[in-house]
Design a protein around this motif. Structure first.
Motif, PDB file in Angstrom:
ATOM      1  N   ALA A  27       0.832  -1.205   0.000  1.00  0.00           N
ATOM      2  CA  ALA A  27       0.000   0.000   0.000  1.00  0.00           C
ATOM      3  C   ALA A  27       0.865   1.252   0.000  1.00  0.00           C
ATOM      4  O   ALA A  27       0.569   2.228  -0.698  1.00  0.00           O
ATOM      5  CB  ALA A  27      -0.943  -0.010   1.198  1.00  0.00           C
ATOM      6  N   VAL A  28       1.945   1.245   0.790  1.00  0.00           N
ATOM      7  CA  VAL A  28       2.956   2.311   0.772  1.00  0.00           C
ATOM      8  C   VAL A  28       4.313   1.644   0.678  1.00  0.00           C
ATOM      9  O   VAL A  28       4.584   0.658   1.386  1.00  0.00           O
ATOM     10  CB  VAL A  28       2.899   3.187   2.036  1.00  0.00           C
ATOM     11  CG1 VAL A  28       4.027   4.213   2.031  1.00  0.00           C
ATOM     12  CG2 VAL A  28       1.549   3.887   2.160  1.00  0.00           C
ATOM     13  N   ILE A  29       5.174   2.164  -0.193  1.00  0.00           N
ATOM     14  CA  ILE A  29       6.517   1.594  -0.331  1.00  0.00           C
ATOM     15  C   ILE A  29       7.558   2.708  -0.378  1.00  0.00           C
ATOM     16  O   ILE A  29       7.358   3.753  -1.004  1.00  0.00           O
ATOM     17  CB  ILE A  29       6.621   0.707  -1.587  1.00  0.00           C
ATOM     18  CG1 ILE A  29       7.997   0.024  -1.657  1.00  0.00           C
ATOM     19  CG2 ILE A  29       6.318   1.482  -2.850  1.00  0.00           C
ATOM     20  CD1 ILE A  29       8.105  -1.026  -2.746  1.00  0.00           C
ATOM     21  N   ASN A  48      -3.723   6.802   8.238  1.00  0.00           N
ATOM     22  CA  ASN A  48      -4.258   6.222   7.017  1.00  0.00           C
ATOM     23  C   ASN A  48      -4.862   4.849   7.304  1.00  0.00           C
ATOM     24  O   ASN A  48      -4.512   4.199   8.288  1.00  0.00           O
ATOM     25  CB  ASN A  48      -3.145   6.044   5.980  1.00  0.00           C
ATOM     26  CG  ASN A  48      -2.408   7.320   5.676  1.00  0.00           C
ATOM     27  OD1 ASN A  48      -2.851   8.130   4.884  1.00  0.00           O
ATOM     28  ND2 ASN A  48      -1.253   7.515   6.313  1.00  0.00           N
ATOM     29  N   THR A  49      -5.722   4.395   6.422  1.00  0.00           N
ATOM     30  CA  THR A  49      -6.125   2.997   6.366  1.00  0.00           C
ATOM     31  C   THR A  49      -5.400   2.375   5.191  1.00  0.00           C
ATOM     32  O   THR A  49      -5.626   2.767   4.033  1.00  0.00           O
ATOM     33  CB  THR A  49      -7.640   2.859   6.183  1.00  0.00           C
ATOM     34  OG1 THR A  49      -8.303   3.434   7.310  1.00  0.00           O
ATOM     35  CG2 THR A  49      -8.049   1.401   6.057  1.00  0.00           C
ATOM     36  N   LEU A  50      -4.517   1.415   5.469  1.00  0.00           N
ATOM     37  CA  LEU A  50      -3.643   0.845   4.447  1.00  0.00           C
ATOM     38  C   LEU A  50      -3.848  -0.664   4.420  1.00  0.00           C
ATOM     39  O   LEU A  50      -3.403  -1.385   5.307  1.00  0.00           O
ATOM     40  CB  LEU A  50      -2.182   1.192   4.751  1.00  0.00           C
ATOM     41  CG  LEU A  50      -1.881   2.694   4.884  1.00  0.00           C
ATOM     42  CD1 LEU A  50      -0.441   2.914   5.324  1.00  0.00           C
ATOM     43  CD2 LEU A  50      -2.164   3.431   3.574  1.00  0.00           C
ATOM     44  N   LEU A  51      -4.546  -1.125   3.388  1.00  0.00           N
ATOM     45  CA  LEU A  51      -4.946  -2.526   3.287  1.00  0.00           C
ATOM     46  C   LEU A  51      -4.275  -3.169   2.074  1.00  0.00           C
ATOM     47  O   LEU A  51      -4.327  -2.623   0.972  1.00  0.00           O
ATOM     48  CB  LEU A  51      -6.466  -2.633   3.140  1.00  0.00           C
ATOM     49  CG  LEU A  51      -7.325  -1.886   4.158  1.00  0.00           C
ATOM     50  CD1 LEU A  51      -8.801  -2.089   3.838  1.00  0.00           C
ATOM     51  CD2 LEU A  51      -7.015  -2.331   5.579  1.00  0.00           C
ATOM     52  N   ASN A  52      -3.682  -4.332   2.285  1.00  0.00           N
ATOM     53  CA  ASN A  52      -3.118  -5.104   1.182  1.00  0.00           C
ATOM     54  C   ASN A  52      -3.750  -6.495   1.191  1.00  0.00           C
ATOM     55  O   ASN A  52      -3.276  -7.387   1.878  1.00  0.00           O
ATOM     56  CB  ASN A  52      -1.609  -5.209   1.279  1.00  0.00           C
ATOM     57  CG  ASN A  52      -1.006  -5.870   0.044  1.00  0.00           C
ATOM     58  OD1 ASN A  52      -1.721  -6.397  -0.807  1.00  0.00           O
ATOM     59  ND2 ASN A  52       0.313  -5.861  -0.038  1.00  0.00           N
ATOM     60  N   ALA A 103       3.604  -6.078   1.783  1.00  0.00           N
ATOM     61  CA  ALA A 103       3.278  -5.411   3.048  1.00  0.00           C
ATOM     62  C   ALA A 103       2.162  -4.399   2.849  1.00  0.00           C
ATOM     63  O   ALA A 103       1.811  -4.029   1.726  1.00  0.00           O
ATOM     64  CB  ALA A 103       4.512  -4.708   3.592  1.00  0.00           C
ATOM     65  N   ALA A 104       1.606  -3.935   3.972  1.00  0.00           N
ATOM     66  CA  ALA A 104       0.796  -2.719   3.952  1.00  0.00           C
ATOM     67  C   ALA A 104       1.723  -1.510   3.889  1.00  0.00           C
ATOM     68  O   ALA A 104       1.486  -0.569   3.123  1.00  0.00           O
ATOM     69  CB  ALA A 104      -0.108  -2.659   5.179  1.00  0.00           C
ATOM     70  N   VAL A 105       2.791  -1.520   4.702  1.00  0.00           N
ATOM     71  CA  VAL A 105       3.849  -0.507   4.618  1.00  0.00           C
ATOM     72  C   VAL A 105       5.168  -1.241   4.439  1.00  0.00           C
ATOM     73  O   VAL A 105       5.590  -1.996   5.323  1.00  0.00           O
ATOM     74  CB  VAL A 105       3.898   0.379   5.868  1.00  0.00           C
ATOM     75  CG1 VAL A 105       5.081   1.352   5.788  1.00  0.00           C
ATOM     76  CG2 VAL A 105       2.599   1.158   6.042  1.00  0.00           C
ATOM     77  N   GLY A 106       5.822  -1.024   3.306  1.00  0.00           N
ATOM     78  CA  GLY A 106       7.099  -1.659   3.020  1.00  0.00           C
ATOM     79  C   GLY A 106       8.224  -0.642   3.003  1.00  0.00           C
ATOM     80  O   GLY A 106       8.318   0.160   2.074  1.00  0.00           O
ATOM     81  N   LEU A 107       9.046  -0.667   4.058  1.00  0.00           N
ATOM     82  CA  LEU A 107      10.234   0.196   4.125  1.00  0.00           C
ATOM     83  C   LEU A 107      11.432  -0.689   3.806  1.00  0.00           C
ATOM     84  O   LEU A 107      11.930  -1.423   4.664  1.00  0.00           O
ATOM     85  CB  LEU A 107      10.364   0.832   5.508  1.00  0.00           C
ATOM     86  CG  LEU A 107       9.137   1.588   6.029  1.00  0.00           C
ATOM     87  CD1 LEU A 107       9.405   2.138   7.431  1.00  0.00           C
ATOM     88  CD2 LEU A 107       8.725   2.701   5.067  1.00  0.00           C
ATOM     89  N   GLY A 145      -0.491  -8.410   3.709  1.00  0.00           N
ATOM     90  CA  GLY A 145       0.910  -8.574   3.365  1.00  0.00           C
ATOM     91  C   GLY A 145       1.492  -9.863   3.911  1.00  0.00           C
ATOM     92  O   GLY A 145       0.869 -10.572   4.715  1.00  0.00           O
ATOM     93  N   ALA A 146       2.700 -10.191   3.458  1.00  0.00           N
ATOM     94  CA  ALA A 146       3.436 -11.304   4.060  1.00  0.00           C
ATOM     95  C   ALA A 146       3.709 -10.946   5.524  1.00  0.00           C
ATOM     96  O   ALA A 146       3.389 -11.697   6.447  1.00  0.00           O
ATOM     97  CB  ALA A 146       4.728 -11.557   3.294  1.00  0.00           C
ATOM     98  N   TYR A 147       4.325  -9.785   5.739  1.00  0.00           N
ATOM     99  CA  TYR A 147       4.330  -9.088   7.033  1.00  0.00           C
ATOM    100  C   TYR A 147       3.612  -7.766   6.788  1.00  0.00           C
ATOM    101  O   TYR A 147       3.768  -7.148   5.726  1.00  0.00           O
ATOM    102  CB  TYR A 147       5.740  -8.831   7.539  1.00  0.00           C
ATOM    103  CG  TYR A 147       6.465 -10.076   7.982  1.00  0.00           C
ATOM    104  CD1 TYR A 147       6.317 -10.565   9.272  1.00  0.00           C
ATOM    105  CD2 TYR A 147       7.282 -10.778   7.097  1.00  0.00           C
ATOM    106  CE1 TYR A 147       6.969 -11.714   9.684  1.00  0.00           C
ATOM    107  CE2 TYR A 147       7.934 -11.928   7.494  1.00  0.00           C
ATOM    108  CZ  TYR A 147       7.777 -12.388   8.787  1.00  0.00           C
ATOM    109  OH  TYR A 147       8.417 -13.533   9.185  1.00  0.00           O
TER     110      TYR A 147
END
Length: 346
Positions: A228-230, A244-248, A258-262, A282-284
């Motif tokens: 959702a965010v990378i 935010n609402t971040l759904l994967n 991921a929902a958030v992938g850093l 997400g996977a994580y």
């Protein structure tokens, strides 16, 4: 930050010159003096929507740092006060259809308001605002900020794509891509379909609803990884991901990351705040920067079991560096209030 390398096209000599002029007129919005000009004719241009450079693009939409943490024990984002389809997207029901194609914006201060765009926007200008609009893209992106430009704001806008119609073997990569080294603001937007929906190393991402990511195989025949965010690391400024609402919902076997992938793909991840978000899938659910990360603050987020009991298939968080300078983990929990703590490093 994202890197995009994309293919282009051709035709015969006399027709090519005429086609180039027509395409420039159709796809480029320019300004002259204090009045914005749109060269696409009445079918493309609406003076009520695209305004003169420097015109007001609406409220900045900056998130309020003083917001209290969400209550515990919520079943869905709305119950905890997080964004959904009722609080994001255009604030007006009446939008003007605009078949722009893959348009380039080249005038500083351009404001696009109240448009229902079939196409995409490639930003080669400073201080552009897109507000109260809708974009339906079949390009690699919905909106892309090019290197060397700054000040982009995207507020109260729906950004989506047509599954199967994108250039990447029918897929779509980025709802918003920040190729520049400057910050951009994305607020109160409803975003769906795109695989790496919000892609950037610096910016202010707040009060958005990212959902219904559609998996696809890329040109190499492999499932495209989805987030959702990378961020790929190496940001030149601060990246703030707040409320935010971040759904994967993508299945792991079809590319979910991921929902958030850093990710430290380009350089170490630094200077990133992930605060008070509703996260699922997400996977994580959160990839948290890795061993060389620093200045990563992950606080007061809710990890939802909407797709997997632990938030992500393998757990809520991975790659957290507890010893990184300025790294903070605090107040994160599952939707039922159970504290979430990252596993110890290997």
């Amino acid at each position: 930050m994202s890197s995009l390398a994309r293919p282009r096209r051709r035709k015969a000599l006399g027709a090519a010159l005429l086609a180039a002029v027509l395409l420039f007129a159709l796809f480029t919005f320019t300004g002259l003096g204090q009045q914005a000009l749109c060269l696409g004719g009445a079918a493309l241009c609406d003076s009520r929507a695209i305004t003169a450079p420097g015109a007001d693009g609406g409220p900045s939409g900056k998130a309020d740092d003083g917001k209290p943490a969400a209550p515990k024990g919520c079943a869905r984002p709305r119950d905890c006060g997080y964004p959904d389809e009722t609080t994001t997207g255009p604030r007006t029901a009446t939008l003007t259809p605009q078949s722009t194609g893959n348009a380039a914006i080249r005038t500083d201060g351009t404001v696009i308001r109240g448009w229902d765009i079939t196409g995409s926007l490639d930003i080669y200008a400073n201080n552009v605002t897109v507000v109260d609009s809708r974009i339906t893209s079949t390009n690699w992106w919905g909106i892309n900020l090019r290197p060397g430009f700054s000040g982009l704001k995207i507020l109260h806008t729906t950004i989506t794509a047509v599954p199967g119609k994108g250039l990447n073997n029918g897929g779509s990569d980025y709802a918003v891509s920040n190729m520049s080294t400057s910050s951009i603001e994305i607020g109160y937007c409803d975003i769906s379909v795109f695989g790496d929906a919000l892609s950037m190393g610096q910016g202010e991402i707040h009060d958005n609803y990212v959902h219904d990511i559609v998996p696809f195989k890329n040109l190499d025949g492999e499932w495209q990884h989805t987030n959702a965010v990378i961020s790929n690391g190496g940001g030149k400024g601060k990246l703030t991901i707040r409320h935010n609402t971040l759904l994967n919902p993508t299945p792991v076997e079809k590319g979910a990351s991921a929902a958030v992938g850093l990710f430290a793909d380009s350089a170490p991840v630094t200077g990133t705040v992930v605060h008070d978000n509703w996260l699922a899938g997400g996977a994580y659910t959160l990839y948290a920067g890795g061993k060389d990360s620093s200045g990563i603050e992950v606080t007061d987020n809710v990890f939802s079991p909407q797709y997997y009991p632990a938030g992500g298939k393998y757990g809520p968080v991975s790659y957290w560096n507890p010893t990184g300078k300025g790294n903070v983990w605090r107040g994160n929990r599952m939707a039922d209030g159970t504290p979430v703590n990252p596993p110890p490093p290997n």
